[in-house]
Design a protein around this motif. Sequence first.
Motif, PDB file in Angstrom:
ATOM      1  N   LEU A 119       0.840  -1.195   0.000  1.00 49.19           N
ATOM      2  CA  LEU A 119       0.000   0.000   0.000  1.00 49.19           C
ATOM      3  C   LEU A 119       0.878   1.249   0.000  1.00 49.19           C
ATOM      4  N   GLY A 120       0.688   2.105  -0.998  1.00 48.53           N
ATOM      5  CA  GLY A 120       1.435   3.353  -1.071  1.00 48.53           C
ATOM      6  C   GLY A 120       0.630   4.509  -0.492  1.00 48.53           C
ATOM      7  N   TYR A 121       1.295   5.395   0.267  1.00 44.63           N
ATOM      8  CA  TYR A 121       0.634   6.544   0.892  1.00 44.63           C
ATOM      9  C   TYR A 121       1.438   7.819   0.652  1.00 44.63           C
ATOM     10  N   THR A 122       0.750   8.939   0.593  1.00 48.94           N
ATOM     11  CA  THR A 122       1.392  10.247   0.479  1.00 48.94           C
ATOM     12  C   THR A 122       0.878  11.158   1.597  1.00 48.94           C
ATOM     13  N   ASP A 123       1.448  12.370   1.678  1.00 44.28           N
ATOM     14  CA  ASP A 123       0.844  13.383   2.543  1.00 44.28           C
ATOM     15  C   ASP A 123      -0.246  14.083   1.732  1.00 44.28           C
TER      16      ASP A 123
ATOM     17  N   LYS B  63      -1.550  -1.428  -4.302  1.00 48.14           N
ATOM     18  CA  LYS B  63      -2.592  -0.401  -4.369  1.00 48.14           C
ATOM     19  C   LYS B  63      -2.077   0.927  -3.829  1.00 48.14           C
ATOM     20  N   GLY B  64      -2.350   1.993  -4.561  1.00 49.21           N
ATOM     21  CA  GLY B  64      -2.034   3.333  -4.086  1.00 49.21           C
ATOM     22  C   GLY B  64      -3.202   3.891  -3.293  1.00 49.21           C
ATOM     23  N   MET B  65      -2.927   4.390  -2.106  1.00 50.50           N
ATOM     24  CA  MET B  65      -3.973   4.905  -1.220  1.00 50.50           C
ATOM     25  C   MET B  65      -4.011   6.424  -1.188  1.00 50.50           C
ATOM     26  N   GLY B  66      -3.068   7.074  -1.909  1.00 48.82           N
ATOM     27  CA  GLY B  66      -3.040   8.528  -1.917  1.00 48.82           C
ATOM     28  C   GLY B  66      -2.798   9.096  -0.530  1.00 48.82           C
ATOM     29  N   GLU B  67      -3.576  10.110  -0.170  1.00 51.62           N
ATOM     30  CA  GLU B  67      -3.409  10.767   1.129  1.00 51.62           C
ATOM     31  C   GLU B  67      -4.334  10.199   2.203  1.00 51.62           C
TER      32      GLU B  67
ATOM     33  N   ASN C   7      -5.803   7.648   5.174  1.00 51.14           N
ATOM     34  CA  ASN C   7      -5.272   6.982   6.379  1.00 51.14           C
ATOM     35  C   ASN C   7      -3.978   7.592   6.915  1.00 51.14           C
ATOM     36  N   PRO C   8      -3.934   8.903   7.157  1.00 48.22           N
ATOM     37  CA  PRO C   8      -2.712   9.493   7.723  1.00 48.22           C
ATOM     38  C   PRO C   8      -2.431   8.935   9.114  1.00 48.22           C
ATOM     39  N   ILE C   9      -1.156   8.754   9.433  1.00 45.28           N
ATOM     40  CA  ILE C   9      -0.777   8.260  10.760  1.00 45.28           C
ATOM     41  C   ILE C   9      -0.241   9.388  11.632  1.00 45.28           C
TER      42      ILE C   9
ATOM     43  N   GLU D 259       5.961  11.455   8.020  1.00 45.49           N
ATOM     44  CA  GLU D 259       5.498  10.162   8.519  1.00 45.49           C
ATOM     45  C   GLU D 259       4.403   9.583   7.625  1.00 45.49           C
ATOM     46  N   ASN D 260       3.578  10.451   7.075  1.00 48.20           N
ATOM     47  CA  ASN D 260       2.482   9.981   6.226  1.00 48.20           C
ATOM     48  C   ASN D 260       2.961   9.480   4.863  1.00 48.20           C
ATOM     49  N   ARG D 261       4.112   9.969   4.411  1.00 51.35           N
ATOM     50  CA  ARG D 261       4.680   9.487   3.143  1.00 51.35           C
ATOM     51  C   ARG D 261       5.375   8.150   3.417  1.00 51.35           C
TER      52      ARG D 261
END
Length: 218
Positions: A148-152, A188-192, A194-196, A207-209
Amino acid sequence: MKFSKKLASLSIAGAIVLSGCTTINPYTGEQQTSSVAKGSAIGAIGGAVLGAATSNDKGKGALIGALGGAAVGGGIGYYMDVQEAKLRQQLQGSGVSVTRSGNNITLNMPNAITFATNSSTLKPGADKVLSSVVLVVKEYDKTRINILGYTDNTGSASYNKLLSDKRANAVGGYFLSHGTKYARLNEKGMGEANPIASNSTSKGRAENRRVEIVLTPM
């Protein structure tokens, strides 16, 4: 009377499985009941019910069913326990966190390790970390690898979704190129989403990236 005997059988089943199953967590130093013990206990109770229902000798049937159910119930938990321990050993000091939730294992890989800002090309240093993960998941090949990919939240949501897709695919490509079977991978890319951490600070955005690798039983 029959109800009391069934309750006694279930109590015995749980006691057999849980006795002696508390261990010392090598990472926290705390006493705990392992996942395999918890899974075995659930399996034991289920097996005891089934054994008692299908045997003429209710007590004997419950005991046999409990032991059989314990073996099945503990199998997945044990498999994930050992895999988790090996991942922690391989990734110690790497900056990647290992989190366990039930039978799922999550590896949180921050962008400081994997990607430069606005890039979907793996950093040279990512090879060492990913190769350690590949080493373990190839040995434990009964798990699905969810990447899973995440960004800010900087930039548009559509751009962030596309960037996170590319990053998830880049990590998946690494696994494929190092012998992992395609059928095990889910990218799967999750975009921005589910920020942690808070996106209002640079530290929080960093941290979110991240890329999360979630290992689940197949």
